[in-house]
Design a protein around this motif. Structure first.
Motif, mmCIF file in Angstrom:
data_model
loop_
_atom_site.group_PDB
_atom_site.id
_atom_site.type_symbol
_atom_site.label_atom_id
_atom_site.label_comp_id
_atom_site.label_asym_id
_atom_site.label_seq_id
_atom_site.Cartn_x
_atom_site.Cartn_y
_atom_site.Cartn_z
ATOM 1 N N ASP A 81 14.966 16.370 -39.808
ATOM 2 C CA ASP A 81 13.994 15.597 -40.582
ATOM 3 C C ASP A 81 12.751 16.446 -40.849
ATOM 4 O O ASP A 81 12.242 17.090 -39.943
ATOM 5 N N ASP A 82 12.280 16.458 -42.099
ATOM 6 C CA ASP A 82 11.041 17.206 -42.378
ATOM 7 C C ASP A 82 9.954 16.349 -43.042
ATOM 8 O O ASP A 82 8.896 16.867 -43.407
ATOM 9 N N VAL A 83 10.174 15.045 -43.189
ATOM 10 C CA VAL A 83 9.182 14.123 -43.742
ATOM 11 C C VAL A 83 8.627 14.612 -45.088
ATOM 12 O O VAL A 83 7.521 14.255 -45.467
ATOM 13 N N ASP A 85 7.357 17.344 -45.827
ATOM 14 C CA ASP A 85 6.077 18.008 -45.593
ATOM 15 C C ASP A 85 6.336 19.469 -45.239
ATOM 16 O O ASP A 85 7.221 19.784 -44.449
ATOM 17 N N GLU A 87 4.679 21.770 -43.540
ATOM 18 C CA GLU A 87 4.442 22.189 -42.163
ATOM 19 C C GLU A 87 5.612 21.781 -41.268
ATOM 20 O O GLU A 87 6.156 22.575 -40.510
ATOM 21 N N THR A 88 6.011 20.494 -41.376
ATOM 22 C CA THR A 88 7.111 20.000 -40.555
ATOM 23 C C THR A 88 8.411 20.698 -40.932
ATOM 24 O O THR A 88 9.237 20.999 -40.069
ATOM 25 N N LEU A 90 8.804 23.709 -42.004
ATOM 26 C CA LEU A 90 8.840 25.054 -41.442
ATOM 27 C C LEU A 90 9.201 24.992 -39.952
ATOM 28 O O LEU A 90 9.987 25.804 -39.466
ATOM 29 N N ASN A 91 8.638 24.017 -39.248
ATOM 30 C CA ASN A 91 8.994 23.843 -37.840
ATOM 31 C C ASN A 91 10.480 23.553 -37.695
ATOM 32 O O ASN A 91 11.155 24.093 -36.820
ATOM 33 N N ALA A 92 10.994 22.669 -38.566
ATOM 34 C CA ALA A 92 12.403 22.300 -38.494
ATOM 35 C C ALA A 92 13.281 23.506 -38.819
ATOM 36 O O ALA A 92 14.300 23.741 -38.169
#
Lengths: 385, 356
Positions: A81-83, A85, A87-88, A90-92
């Motif tokens: 899941d990256d919503v 967004d 930033e999220t 990239l984390n994912a």
């Protein structure tokens, strides 16, 4: 004391949930086979754009199941899941790399794609996005490719289509000017409309926060006497526009692009309002060919609804990857850079016919060449226009 | 030496412990990173965490220490992020060294954002009550809309900036030379940014922030700020200029938030103005409230833990935001529950002394 008990219970609930979730992800892991390519994808499973992320997930799953059943190359999906967004996302993406991803089949949305694609370029992992349509996603990156049209493509194709089929009508545009996707399509639409000599009488804007009331824009469009309302926006605000236009008795021809896709499956939306809406999409679920029928049936069994273009794009992504892997002769024990090297030279020389177009080809820039088709919503389903 | 430490004031001890903790954390993480023991996912989170820690400490200065509620700190972060990115990108050829360019970008961001803080603060901090909260809320939204209209490019002639306020302009209207590059593309946000932010730079920023905030709080001015918070009338009666001290805290906080924004913006190849919305402001406020109002090291820990938590909960897939919410509620209840405090006081002798 009561508070303490309440807290303890909350804790128990929390751990219970973690335990449940952990259990379900373990089940997924048991599908591991030694010689499977690991495909990763990020998309919004929660938040505003969740329908797209969910559709892509189902589309990928269906295609992977089919491919694996063929017995040749085996694929395995990990979806985060990256919503929607950056930033999220990239984390994912980093997590997916940690988990051994070999091919990246994301992202679903453009904003997230703009943030992740440069990193994918730096890592040199093969990236084929189903639906991140912004040109920035592929620009200057030799390993990033798109299955969907780019936004400029959609804008100019819409203008050309309107010119050819309703050239004498007056046109109004309502778009979201804080959204990369919407603004991108509007810009190229406006440029193409000017060269085609279309009569654009009104342009209205809204933002994420003002997407709940369109009476001002609709009244202005009506006052300007627009016969066609071009809506290069996502289906959620579009549903509000349809409802409000209906309430004020304004009935122009509504013309959307691929973001409008999904409106029929939106919860709580009266599909009667969408009667007669036209949209430009490379996929229509009522097509009569075997491929589409098979996909729609499987999708309905899995998700309980008619697939939209995002699901179809995702389905094509897997088959493109599958064909390219076969052609390049990749094996599952290769590193992601080796696979990327092989695939990026293969994909520009191959042609693919799938759900979202026939004889699709890719330029080295990453953009796809295929024909958009216009559909009209009739009795709650897409019909080729 | 030990005696010297014992004789220090308890607040000074806490301050030194905070510096010490941050330095130790930095050293440990750097060693782990060099040994290759950290996963990509962890390394990727380091810079955003530093940026959010700075945000939380900066906001704590306003909310916890100066006692004014700011609901628009994401706006300052946004100004910092965009001015920082524009500064760094346009100075690429002038300053080849990345760390220096990053430092310059942060300073530019801090100055711009501090100036914006001053502009808001001058009229508003003269008011009493919740006006600041409402105005900062509006400010955050205005900044989001303004940044959304921003189209910026850079070529050998310098910067080209246009405001696309009615939505009819596009990159072509910049009329750039052929060697130009677009930096900010309206709603599409910043594009093709050189990601020059590093964890070391993030650490330096956090340390600078701590030095500034802790020294301000423990100084004469800091005591005046606290006095204004605790009893405005009493503070005024002893001759403290309430507005100017509140301004001091507010502008410092805005400038630090701007620097944090620059660090954040230069960590991503692309970011959109819509990222810095009301939710972002509230997210940082949650870090501050959960860490404890006025408690600087609490903000650091809360920002770190709450940033990592949703990522760590990826294993739970669909339930992750639900679990995140429950954890928030549990922590809120736990830190305020007398029963838990009782248990804690039995474990920690110092707390017992305080309770007695």
């Amino acid at each position: 004391m009561k508070k303490l008990i309440a807290m303890l219970m909350a804790l128990v609930l929390c751990f219970g949930l973690v335990a449940c979730g952990g259990g379900s992800s373990d089940d997924a892991d048991t599908a591991d086979t030694a010689a499977a390519f690991k495909i990763g994808c990020t998309g919004p499973l929660t938040g505003d754009a969740a329908i797209y992320g969910q559709a892509v997930k189902y589309g990928l799953e269906i295609a992977i199941e089919e491919v694996n059943a063929l017995g040749g190359i085996q694929l395995e999906l990990q979806y985060e899941d990256d919503v929607a967004d950056g930033e999220t996302a990239l984390n994912a993406y980093n997590k997916l790399i940690d988990d051994g991803m070999q091919i990246f089949a994301g992202t679903v949305t453009s904003g997230a794609g703009q943030a992740v694609a440069p990193q994918a370029y730096e890592d040199q992992i093969f990236m084929l996005t189903p639906s991140a349509s912004s040109p920035e996603v592929v620009e200057g990156k030799d390993n990033v490719f798109q299955v969907c049209f780019t936004d400029p493509n959609q804008g100019s194709a819409s203008a050309t289509y309107i010119k050819e089929n309703m050239g004498d009508k007056t046109i109004a545009v309502i778009y979201r000017n804080d959204d990369a996707y919407s603004q991108g399509i509007r810009d190229t639409f406006a440029a193409q409309a000017a060269t085609e000599g279309l009569n654009v009488v009104y342009e209205g804007t809204f933002t994420k926060d003002t997407a709940t009331d369109f009476s001002v824009q609709l009244t202005a469009a009506q006052a300007a006497g627009a016969d066609v309302l071009f809506l290069p926006i996502y289906y959620q605000p579009a549903s509000v526009i349809l409802a409000q236009a209906d309430a004020m008795g304004y009935a122009p021809i509504f013309f959307g692009v691929d973001g409008m896709d999904g409106i029929l499956t939106m919860e709580g939306f009266n599909t009667e309002l969408a009667e007669g809406v036209m949209l430009l999409t490379p996929f229509s679920a009522d097509a009569e060919d075997e491929l589409t029928k098979n996909f729609v049936a499987k999708y309905q069994a899995l998700a309980g609804e008619t697939p939209n273009q995002f699901a179809a794009d995702a389905y094509d992504v897997i088959y493109v990857i599958y064909n390219a892997l076969n052609e390049a002769g990749c094996t599952a024990d290769m590193s992601y850079t080796e696979i990327c090297e092989a695939l990026k030279s293969t994909i520009v020389n191959m042609s693919y016919t799938g759900l979202t177009g026939s004889d699709m080809t890719w330029a080295a820039t990453g953009e796809v060449t295929k024909m958009p088709t216009a559909v009209i919503i009739e009795n709650g389903v897409y019909v080729g226009a | 030496m030990l005696n010297k430490i014992k004789n220090l004031k308890s607040t000074t001890k806490v301050d030194f412990a905070t510096y010490f903790g941050v330095i130790v954390a930095f050293i440990v993480i750097t060693i782990l990173m060099n040994q290759g023991m950290l996963k990509r996912a962890h390394v990727g989170m380091l810079v955003p965490i530093c940026s959010y820690i700075t945000m939380a400490v900066a906001l704590n200065l306003v909310v916890g220490i100066s006692g004014e509620l700011s609901l628009g700190h994401a706006g300052f972060m946004s100004i910092g992020a965009f001015t920082g990115v524009i500064a760094a990108m346009s100075l690429t050829s002038a300053i080849p060294s990345e760390p220096i360019r990053l430092a310059v970008a942060m300073v530019v961001a801090a100055v711009c954002s501090g100036a914006a803080g001053a502009v808001i603060g001058i009229p508003v901090l003269r008011l009493r009550g919740d006006y600041l909260a409402i105005v900062t809320l509006a400010f955050g939204e205005i900044i989001k809309e303004l940044m959304n209209c921003l189209i910026v490019g850079h070529d050998s002639e310098g910067l080209h900036i246009i405001f696309n306020y009615n939505g009819s302009k596009s990159v072509e209207d910049l009329h750039m030379l052929t060697d130009g590059a677009v930096i900010v593309k309206g709603a599409q946000g910043t594009v093709n940014v050189d990601t020059i932010s590093t964890f070391a730079a993030g650490f330096v920023l956090v340390m600078v922030t701590l030095v500034i905030v802790l020294n301000l709080v423990r100084s004469r001015s800091g005591r005046a700020i606290l006095a204004c918070r605790d009893n405005r009338i009493a503070a005024e009666s002893v001759g403290i200029n309430v507005t100017s001290y509140k301004m001091m805290a507010f502008v410092t906080s805005a400038a630090l938030a701007g620097a944090a924004g620059a660090l954040y913006g230069l960590n991503f190849s692309s970011m959109q103005a819509t990222k810095f919305d009301f939710n972002q402001s509230i997210l940082v406020l949650v870090f501050v409230v959960l860490g404890g109002l006025g408690n600087i090291w609490g903000s650091i820990i809360a920002a770190t833990v709450l940033y990592i938590l949703p990522e760590a909960l990826r294993e739970v897939a669909d339930l992750r935001m639900l679990v995140y919410a429950i954890v928030l509620i549990v922590v809120m209840l736990a830190t305020n529950s007398p029963a838990v405090k009782n248990v804690l006081s039995k474990i920690l002798p110092k707390r017992r002394k305080e309770m007695d």
